[in-house]
Design an enzyme around this catalytic site. Structure first.
Site, PDB file in Angstrom:
ATOM      1  N   ARG A  61       0.849  -1.297   0.220  1.00 46.90           N
ATOM      2  CA  ARG A  61       0.013   0.015   0.201  1.00 46.90           C
ATOM      3  C   ARG A  61       1.011   1.309  -0.027  1.00 46.90           C
ATOM      4  O   ARG A  61       0.477   2.303  -0.690  1.00 46.90           O
ATOM      5  CB  ARG A  61      -0.961  -0.143   1.259  1.00 46.90           C
ATOM      6  CG  ARG A  61      -1.863   1.167   1.125  1.00 46.90           C
ATOM      7  CD  ARG A  61      -2.980   1.048   2.261  1.00 46.90           C
ATOM      8  NE  ARG A  61      -3.996   1.968   2.526  1.00 46.90           N
ATOM      9  CZ  ARG A  61      -3.852   2.741   3.461  1.00 46.90           C
ATOM     10  NH1 ARG A  61      -3.122   2.706   4.721  1.00 46.90           N
ATOM     11  NH2 ARG A  61      -4.796   3.729   3.823  1.00 46.90           N
ATOM     12  N   HIS A  65       0.763   4.057  -2.618  1.00 45.73           N
ATOM     13  CA  HIS A  65       0.501   5.553  -2.520  1.00 45.73           C
ATOM     14  C   HIS A  65       1.641   6.428  -2.943  1.00 45.73           C
ATOM     15  O   HIS A  65       1.317   7.560  -3.151  1.00 45.73           O
ATOM     16  CB  HIS A  65       0.089   5.399  -1.007  1.00 45.73           C
ATOM     17  CG  HIS A  65      -1.040   5.102  -0.666  1.00 45.73           C
ATOM     18  ND1 HIS A  65      -1.921   5.769   0.270  1.00 45.73           N
ATOM     19  CD2 HIS A  65      -2.019   4.021  -1.254  1.00 45.73           C
ATOM     20  CE1 HIS A  65      -3.227   5.333   0.375  1.00 45.73           C
ATOM     21  NE2 HIS A  65      -3.268   4.205  -0.431  1.00 45.73           N
ATOM     22  N   ASP A  73       9.002   7.880  -6.064  1.00 45.94           N
ATOM     23  CA  ASP A  73      10.375   8.799  -5.639  1.00 45.94           C
ATOM     24  C   ASP A  73      10.370   8.716  -4.126  1.00 45.94           C
ATOM     25  O   ASP A  73      11.440   9.474  -3.734  1.00 45.94           O
ATOM     26  CB  ASP A  73      10.059  10.077  -6.116  1.00 45.94           C
ATOM     27  CG  ASP A  73       9.166  10.892  -5.473  1.00 45.94           C
ATOM     28  OD1 ASP A  73       8.228  10.378  -4.976  1.00 45.94           O
ATOM     29  OD2 ASP A  73       8.984  12.222  -5.806  1.00 45.94           O
ATOM     30  N   ASN A  93      -3.129   8.779   4.062  1.00 46.51           N
ATOM     31  CA  ASN A  93      -2.102   8.175   4.453  1.00 46.51           C
ATOM     32  C   ASN A  93      -1.920   7.997   6.056  1.00 46.51           C
ATOM     33  O   ASN A  93      -0.771   7.311   6.507  1.00 46.51           O
ATOM     34  CB  ASN A  93      -0.716   8.912   3.921  1.00 46.51           C
ATOM     35  CG  ASN A  93      -0.618   8.634   2.213  1.00 46.51           C
ATOM     36  OD1 ASN A  93      -1.222   7.555   1.808  1.00 46.51           O
ATOM     37  ND2 ASN A  93       0.013   9.670   1.534  1.00 46.51           N
ATOM     38  N   HIS A 190      -5.739  -5.694  -2.943  1.00 43.81           N
ATOM     39  CA  HIS A 190      -6.688  -5.648  -1.878  1.00 43.81           C
ATOM     40  C   HIS A 190      -7.180  -7.065  -1.345  1.00 43.81           C
ATOM     41  O   HIS A 190      -7.816  -7.198  -0.621  1.00 43.81           O
ATOM     42  CB  HIS A 190      -8.316  -5.086  -2.329  1.00 43.81           C
ATOM     43  CG  HIS A 190      -8.219  -3.613  -2.680  1.00 43.81           C
ATOM     44  ND1 HIS A 190      -9.147  -2.985  -3.285  1.00 43.81           N
ATOM     45  CD2 HIS A 190      -7.128  -2.751  -2.322  1.00 43.81           C
ATOM     46  CE1 HIS A 190      -8.800  -1.691  -3.354  1.00 43.81           C
ATOM     47  NE2 HIS A 190      -7.632  -1.518  -2.644  1.00 43.81           N
TER      48      HIS A 190
END
Length: 318
Positions: A61, A65, A73, A93, A190
């Site tokens: 995850r 994200h 990066d 987050n 998921h």
């Protein structure tokens, strides 16, 4: 890889400028400069996985994200400073965890090859290792990403949300050069992890003017979720696993979608076009087909990079 907020519909031109590959990647990038890098990272992930089976879901995850904001990066790893809130403190987050795994891997790699291996590469490799440890496929990860110097909590609004319909999902993925097949394959992440009530409560309470519960959800499944997530609850960590085998990378996720027992609106939305429905059916019937597609899509997604440096500390710019 749960999606937690609204996307900013930026122009395609802007998105392509942000997400165009900034550095050429190669499979043997560290062959001479840090030949043991992958083994060191894999050993670290394996060690942490042995004591916490939720690590793979967390790392996958985190990687997703990271890639969906400024490319892969490692900007998601940077700490906030003063009044400048970093990505990790953005609303989607705040539930990310297991940053310590990447910190430990970076520390181990730095001891062997100081200043050589980027945090972005470590996160991409750790995500691969996490999937493998969970019973999923392994693959050769192209390397050579650079770490970014910018991380803004405000930009996390770009992440696709669990409430998205198929059109919103398609737009979000296509802006990053990802296809409908990539969308369906990457959504298979998921199969791992846990979701808080906030990510699916829209489907089980006050769905719309005529239905309290999303009619596309199986009634018995909706009832079980209602018992876990009542209308009024102060339980901060209330929620449920993404599927019954939430620490095993398999194709159960797709089987649940076909049974109307998926958690998110964005999951069930994969049945709303013939192409995506066919892919869900294909992946539900063959873990091998899913694994192959997932690997291809992971390589494609993780090759989006726009960083500038190799950080000494993954939480701070040089």
């Amino acid at each position: 890889m749960a999606f937690n907020f609204m996307v900013a519909f930026l122009s395609t031109t802007l998105m392509l400028s942000v997400f165009s590959p900034g550095n050429a990647l190669s499979l043997n990038y560290y062959e001479k400069t840090c030949p043991d890098a992958e083994l060191i990272i894999a050993n670290t992930v394996k060690k942490e996985f042995a004591s916490d089976k939720t690590v793979p879901a967390a790392i996958l995850r985190m990687h997703f994200h990271d890639c969906f904001i400024r490319g892969c990066d490692a900007s998601v790893l940077l700490n906030s400073k003063g009044n400048t809130k970093a990505e990790k403190d953005g609303p989607p987050n705040v539930s990310l965890h297991a940053f310590y795994v990447i910190d430990n891997a970076k520390k181990a790699v730095e001891a062997s090859c100081p200043g050589v291996v980027s945090c972005a590469d470590i996160l991409a490799l750790a995500a691969r290792d996490a999937i493998y440890l969970s019973g999923g496929p392994s693959w050769d990860v192209p390397k050579g990403r650079k770490d970014g110097r910018t991380s803004k909590a405000s930009e996390t609004i770009q992440l696709p949300a669990p409430t998205f319909n198929i059109s919103q999902l398609q737009q979000s993925f296509s802006q990053r050069g990802l296809s409908m097949e990539d969308l369906v394959a990457l959504s298979g992440g998921h199969t791992l992890g846990f979701s808080h009530c906030s990510s699916f409560k829209n489907r089980i309470h006050n769905f719309n003017a005529t239905h309290d519960v999303d009619p596309s959800m199986h009634p018995s499944f909706a009832a079980s979720l209602k018992s876990i997530c009542p209308v009024k609850t102060n339980a901060k960590n209330a929620g449920t696993t993404m599927d019954p085998s939430s620490t095993t990378f398999d194709n159960t996720y797709y089987k649940l979608i076909l049974k109307k027992k998926s958690l998110f609106s964005s999951d069930q939305a994969l049945l709303d076009t013939p192409k995506t429905k066919d892919l869900v059916t294909k992946f539900a019937s063959s873990k091998e087909a899913f694994s192959k597609a997932f690997v291809n899509s992971m390589i494609k997604m993780s090759s989006i990079n726009g960083g500038q440096e190799v950080r000494k500390d993954c939480r701070e710019v040089n």
